[in-house]
Structure formats: structure tokens, C-alpha cells
Scaffold this motif. Structure first.
Motif, short mmCIF file in Angstrom:
data_model
loop_
_atom_site.label_atom_id
_atom_site.label_comp_id
_atom_site.label_asym_id
_atom_site.label_seq_id
_atom_site.Cartn_x
_atom_site.Cartn_y
_atom_site.Cartn_z
N LEU A 1 0.82 -1.22 0.00
CA LEU A 1 0.00 0.00 0.00
C LEU A 1 0.85 1.26 0.00
O LEU A 1 0.47 2.28 -0.59
CB LEU A 1 -0.92 -0.01 1.23
CG LEU A 1 -2.08 -1.01 1.18
CD1 LEU A 1 -2.74 -1.13 2.54
CD2 LEU A 1 -3.09 -0.59 0.12
N VAL A 2 2.02 1.22 0.66
CA VAL A 2 2.92 2.38 0.64
C VAL A 2 3.36 2.67 -0.78
O VAL A 2 3.39 3.84 -1.23
CB VAL A 2 4.13 2.12 1.56
CG1 VAL A 2 5.21 3.18 1.33
CG2 VAL A 2 3.69 2.15 3.01
N LEU B 1 2.09 6.34 -2.34
CA LEU B 1 3.05 7.38 -2.66
C LEU B 1 3.22 7.56 -4.17
O LEU B 1 3.37 8.68 -4.65
CB LEU B 1 4.39 7.06 -2.00
CG LEU B 1 4.33 7.00 -0.46
CD1 LEU B 1 5.71 6.70 0.11
CD2 LEU B 1 3.82 8.30 0.11
N THR B 2 3.21 6.46 -4.90
CA THR B 2 3.32 6.58 -6.36
C THR B 2 2.11 7.30 -6.94
O THR B 2 2.24 8.14 -7.85
CB THR B 2 3.47 5.19 -7.00
OG1 THR B 2 4.57 4.52 -6.40
CG2 THR B 2 3.70 5.31 -8.49
N SER C 1 3.05 0.44 -10.22
CA SER C 1 3.42 0.37 -8.80
C SER C 1 2.62 -0.69 -8.07
O SER C 1 3.09 -1.27 -7.08
CB SER C 1 3.23 1.73 -8.14
OG SER C 1 1.85 2.05 -8.05
N MET C 2 1.41 -0.98 -8.54
CA MET C 2 0.61 -2.03 -7.91
C MET C 2 1.27 -3.38 -8.11
O MET C 2 1.31 -4.22 -7.19
CB MET C 2 -0.81 -2.02 -8.49
CG MET C 2 -1.58 -0.74 -8.19
SD MET C 2 -3.14 -0.60 -9.08
CE MET C 2 -4.12 -1.84 -8.26
N ASP D 1 13.52 1.59 -1.62
CA ASP D 1 12.71 2.35 -0.66
C ASP D 1 11.97 3.45 -1.43
O ASP D 1 12.53 4.49 -1.76
CB ASP D 1 13.62 2.96 0.41
CG ASP D 1 12.80 3.51 1.57
OD1 ASP D 1 11.58 3.68 1.41
OD2 ASP D 1 13.39 3.78 2.63
N VAL D 2 10.70 3.18 -1.72
CA VAL D 2 9.93 4.09 -2.56
C VAL D 2 9.75 5.45 -1.90
O VAL D 2 9.57 6.47 -2.56
CB VAL D 2 8.56 3.46 -2.88
CG1 VAL D 2 7.69 3.37 -1.65
CG2 VAL D 2 7.84 4.25 -3.97
N ARG D 3 9.83 5.50 -0.55
CA ARG D 3 9.64 6.78 0.12
C ARG D 3 10.74 7.76 -0.24
O ARG D 3 10.52 8.96 -0.39
CB ARG D 3 9.58 6.54 1.62
CG ARG D 3 8.34 5.78 2.05
CD ARG D 3 8.42 5.31 3.47
NE ARG D 3 9.45 4.31 3.64
CZ ARG D 3 9.65 3.64 4.78
NH1 ARG D 3 8.88 3.90 5.82
NH2 ARG D 3 10.60 2.75 4.87
N GLY D 4 11.96 7.25 -0.40
CA GLY D 4 13.05 8.12 -0.82
C GLY D 4 12.83 8.65 -2.22
O GLY D 4 13.12 9.82 -2.52
#
Length: 578
Positions: free
Chosen positions: A142-143, A147-148, A182-183, A194-197
Motif C-alpha cells: 500500500l505504501v 506514494l506513487t 506500482s501495484m 525504498d519508494v519513500r526516498g
């Protein structure tokens, strides 16, 4: 449809269909996968009908079904549909309901836009709710999508806002293909990066781009206001140059603000280094906990080869390693990256480089402490074994002898008056037993420390012993350094090693001569015994060599025995500080 917008729509539809097929094939999120395949196929059919012009109404309906019904439904079912709470049911209705309403108003653009906004707000609420109530792999997936989706929508709206060019508008639509991609990645490879970065970097880039364009357009508009409607190229270049000077500092400030909002306050490097150095302590676990707390790291570990020496925190997906001590195997400090970091920040690297010598000293101190504990354990074991040996010898050998002497003495006293001859014979027996007891006492004392060492010193005691061998052996001694002040344990070990080696030479080698070299250096006594005979089995593993090796090991020294350049040789190094 061959226009740019149609091609962009086809690209997004294909991305959705392919992502759905991957999810179906890998059996990870099959319901979501079927909905994605349905959305992609329906959208492609609708685009084909619109491009062919055969049935525009049906084409628009299919696009509405794909974009406002099937695709939102796939997001609701990602990574698995949930009906546990009433909130889940309401959010599902908020996602799919606007699309069903839009199916009846396919020709009314205003209604479709309104339903799209309602569906998007429902999607935001669902993602927030699911992130709050999910954990483990589901939350990681889900993250990725959350975010994407946020970045893709932000980029798309930004491009649509800054220009009316058809190609750029089509590009803004094509960016949405990142959502179904991204799914698939979130389910199949959530730990690949790390997709958050990535989100932080992309968000900063978009914000800087929008800000720069807004600055440039505002500057051009001001020139128009002051009477310069057609600014010369030199003026435009100067405006662009002034704006570019602010890009880097603005990016640093913006990244810091986003980092603080998303991931919390990062520590000041100087304060962190001072805190670590002042409180690193002597325990590796406490030292790693101090480093992790000072730098706000999720995980810090100290590893040597495959062995984890100490750890603080929980392991994370991305880890960077720094060599602390280049021994074999090397000691490595493992550092888990904070959320939002794709690499270890330079400030943290500098702090860890300052700390690494302290960690190396701490590792060495820990090794020495462990070695000291093992040495103490060996010493205690050796003392216990020696006490057991003395007890057995006193109880089993000397004790019965002294008891027999006492009994024989009592018997002699009883016979002195009545049978002097028998009493005299008993006294002779007592005298013989006393001699045997004295010999046993000497053997016990000799087992602890040869008396000749105290009487003659190491070299003379060895010379006396070599002359007492049953077989004649010419032994030459070479002495280097002062041997009179050797530690008692080293002196006894050297005596035992030399006597055992010379016994082997006399029994097995048949050379008739041997050379003993005793070389005292600053840190150790080096013992070398050589003979001139041919190689034999005298230096193969046996009781004698095992005994010598145990004595050397107790002192922490080294021993080698085997054929030498001119015959057999034994080399031993006995540390002077035990």
C-alpha cells in the motif's frame, strides 16, 4: 486513435492490463489483477471505438467504466479486498459509486469531473485508512501505491496547469501508467527499493520545477507591466540565471522540510558525533544503541564474517556497511538507512568514520576480555586438575605407605621386649618404607616443579638431566639473553619441552647429538631443539607432543615440531607476560 492523447491513453491501458496479468500469473492479488485486466481491456476497446468513429457513445461509456468503475475497484481490492469494518464498505461505495453514476451521464463533462473528484477523495480516504490498519507485506504494498499515486497525480496536474500543449497534456495522462505499475511492484518486489526516498526526490523536483516556472513567468509579466512586452534574450537569460542560483539552496531547504514532515527531525552531525564519542562506553551493545539513538537510525549491527557480534534495532530493507577493522575476517559496521534515504547521508558517514576507530578499540577490548576470561577458565581448570592429581597421589600412594609405616612401628614397639630380632626386622621394613615415601614425596614435588630449577637454574638443570639419560646423548646449549628472571610458569614449560624433546631424540633419532637454543627476547622465550639424525616418526603426533602442546597453549604460545633442514626440530615461543 493516432493523436497523442489517444496514444497516452492506450499506454496507460496496456500498463494496467500487463500489471493485472502479472498479478494473476503470480497468484499474489488475483481479484485486483482481474479488475486491472478488465480496466485495461475495456479502455483499449473504448479508445478503438472512439478512434474508428463507429460508435462514439459506446466508446465514451467504456472509458467511463474503465476509468471510474473498474480501475477504482482494483484499487479497493489491492492487495486484497476487505469487508472487516463498516468503513471498508463505505469507502468501497465511495470509490465505485461515482463511476456507476457517471455511466448514466457519459455526455456531461461536468458530472464526470465531479464524480472523478469524489472518487479521488474516496481513494485518498481509503489509502489513509488501509495504511493505518494494515501491517507487514500488505502495508508495504500500500505504501508503494499510495506514494506513487500521489506523485503521479501531482505531476499530471502540474503539467496540465502549466501548459495547454497537446503533447504535454498527453504526457500528463501517460504519467498515470505509473499507478498500475506500482501495484505490480508493490506485490511482487516491495523491497526492491525504498519508494519513500524516491517520492521525496520526485516531490522536491516537481516543486522546484513549478516554483522556477512561476518565478520566470512572474518576472516576464512584471517586465510587461513596466513597459517591456518583448524582453530581449539577454534580459530573459539574466532572469533565468538569477532563478537558477536559488534552485540548489531552495532544494536543500525543501528536502529538509519534507524529511522533517515525513520522517521526523534528523540529528545534527556535530552533536551526534560528540554524543557518541562521550558515551560510547565499553559494551558493544550499548555502544551500538548510543550510535543508533544519536543518529536516529533504525538499525545498527556489528558483524565479523558471518558472526553478528552486537546489534541494536530491527533489521531493515536497505543496509550500508563500513569496515571497522580490516582483520581476517573483517569487522564491519552495518547501518540501516532511515526511511526516505536511498544512501547514507554524508554527515552520517563522517560521524561513523569518527566513531569507527573507537569501535575497533572496543572490539579489540572485547576480544581481549574474552581471551582473559578463557585464560582464567583454563587456569582454574588447571588448578583443579592439579589439586585432584595431588589428592590422588597423596591419598592413593603416599597415604597407604605412611599408614603401613605407622602400623609397622607399633608392631615393632610391641616386639622390642619379647622378640628383639623380629622387632629389628620390622624396623628394617619401616626404614625401607620411609625411603619409598620420601621417593614418592620427591615425585610429587617434581611433578609440581623440578627441584633442580631452584637449585641450579634452567640451563644447568637441563644439563644435569641430559647427563642422566640412559642413552648417551651429546647436548649443546646456546643461551641468549638473561634467563635467571624468567617467570616460573615459562621456566617449567621450557624445562618440560626440552626434556621431552631430548627424550624423543635419545629414543628414536639415533643421531647421538642435539642442540638446544634458549633465546630470551623482549616479549617471549624462544626454544629451539634440533638433532642431526634422519627424519623419523619421533615428531609425529603422540603423547609427548600432545603434552608439550598443552603446556604451550596454557601460556598462549606457539609450538611446531617436525623435520628440519638437518634433521628433526622443535620450535616453541613462550610469552613472558602470561
Amino acid at each position: 486513435m493516432t493523436d497523442p492523447l489517444g496514444l497516452a491513453g492506450a499506454f496507460v491501458s496496456l500498463a494496467a492490463a500487463v500489471s493485472g496479468l502479472l498479478l494473476i500469473h503470480t497468484r499474489t492479488a488475483q481479484i485486483c489483477g482481474w479488475l486491472l485486466v478488465g480496466a485495461g481491456g475495456t479502455a483499449l476497446l473504448g479508445l478503438w471505438l472512439l478512434g474508428a468513429g463507429s460508435d462514439v457513445t459506446a466508446g465514451r461509456l467504456l472509458l467511463v467504466v474503465a476509468g471510474l468503475v473498474l480501475f477504482p475497484a482494483s484499487l479497493w481490492a489491492y492487495p486484497a479486498p476487505r469487508w472487516r469494518h463498516t468503513t471498508d464498505v463505505l469507502l468501497a461505495a465511495g470509490l465505485v459509486g461515482p463511476g456507476l453514476v457517471g455511466c448514466f451521464y457519459t455526455q456531461d463533462g461536468g458530472v464526470l469531473i465531479t464524480m472523478g473528484i469524489v472518487a479521488f477523495l474516496s481513494l485518498v480516504a481509503q489509502m489513509w485508512w488501509r495504511l493505518e490498519t494494515s501491517e507487514g507485506p500488505a502495508r508495504s504494498a500500500l505504501v508503494w501505491v499510495s506514494l506513487t499515486t500521489a506523485v503521479a497525480v501531482l505531476l499530471s496536474l502540474t503539467l496540465q496547469f502549466v501548459t495547454t500543449n497537446d503533447a504535454v497534456f498527453a504526457m500528463s495522462v501517460g504519467i498515470l501508467a505509473a499507478i498500475p505499475m506500482s501495484m505490480a511492484v508493490g506485490c511482487l518486489r516491495p523491497d526492491s527499493v525504498d519508494v519513500r526516498g524516491l517520492v521525496v526526490g520526485a516531490s522536491v523536483a516537481v516543486a522546484l520545477t513549478v516554483g522556477y516556472l512561476a518565478y520566470f513567468m512572474t518576472a516576464v509579466a512584471l517586465l510587461d507591466v513596466i513597459g517591456v512586452p518583448q524582453a530581449p534574450p539577454a534580459a530573459l537569460a539574466a532572469i533565468g540565471l538569477l532563478g537558477s542560483l536559488a534552485v540548489h539552496p531552495a532544494g536543500s531547504i525543501l528536502r529538509g522540510v519534507m524529511d522533517q514532515l515525513l520522517f521526523g527531525t534528523r540529528p545534527d552531525p556535530l552533536d551526534a558525533a560528540t554524543r557518541v564519542i562521550d558515551t560510547i562506553g565499553t559494551d558493544p551493545d550499548e555502544a551500538l544503541a548510543t550510535i543508533r539513538s544519536a543518529l536516529a537510525l533504525p538499525y545498527v549491527g556489528l558483524r565479523r564474517g558471518d558472526d553478528l557480534l552486537a546489534v541494536s534495532g530491527e533489521p531493515v530493507m536497505h543496509v550500508r556497511r563500513m569496515t571497522v577493522e580490516s582483520t581476517e575476517p573483517a569487522t564491519v559496521l552495518e547501518v540501516g538507512l532511515r526511511p526516505g534515504d536511498l544512501r547514507l547521508p554524508p554527515s552520517d558517514s563522517r560521524v561513523l568514520r569518527l566513531v569507527s576507530p573507537l569501535m575497533a578499540q572496543l572490539v579489540r577490548a572485547t576480544d581481549l576480555s574474552l581471551a582473559l576470561q578463557q585464560s582464567r577458565a583454563k587456569a582454574i581448570t588447571g588448578i583443579a586438575d592439579e589439586r585432584r592429581r595431588l589428592r590422588n597421589e597423596l591419598h592413593d600412594d603416599l597415604g597407604p605407605t605412611l599408614t603401613g609405616i605407622a602400623m609397622s612401628t607399633d608392631a615393632a614397639r610391641n616386639l622390642v621386649a619379647t622378640d628383639p630380632v623380629a622387632a629389628d626386622e620390622l624396623l628394617h621394613t619401616v626404614r625401607r618404607d620411609i625411603s619409598a615415601a620420601i621417593a614418592q614425596v620427591r615425585n610429587i614435588v617434581y611433578g609440581m616443579r623440578p627441584p633442580a630449577l631452584d637449585e641450579l637454574g634452567l640451563v644447568d638443570a637441563l644439563g644435569q638431566w641430559s647427563r642422566s639419560l640412559d642413552r648417551e646423548l651429546d647436548v649443546t646449549f646456546h643461551v641468549r639473553g638473561e634467563l635467571a628472571t624468567l617467570p616460573a610458569s615459562v621456566e617449567v614449560a621450557a624445562y618440560r619441552i626440552v626434556t621431552e624433546s631430548l627424550t624423543n631424540v635419545a629414543r628414536h633419532c639415533g643421531s647421538g647429538s642435539a642442540v638446544v637454543t634458549l633465546d630470551r627476547r623482549r616479549d617471549a622465550l624462544h626454544v629451539l631443539i634440533t638433532d642431526s639424525g634422519p627424519p623419523t616418526t619421533a615428531w609425529t603426533a603422540g603423547v609427548g607432543l600432545a603434552s608439550m602442546r598443552e603446556r604451550v597453549t596454557e601460556l598462549g604460545g606457539t609450538l611446531s615440531a617436525g623435520p628440519g633442514p638437518g634433521g628433526g626440530e622443535v620450535r616453541a615461543a613462550l610469552p613472558l607476560s602470561v
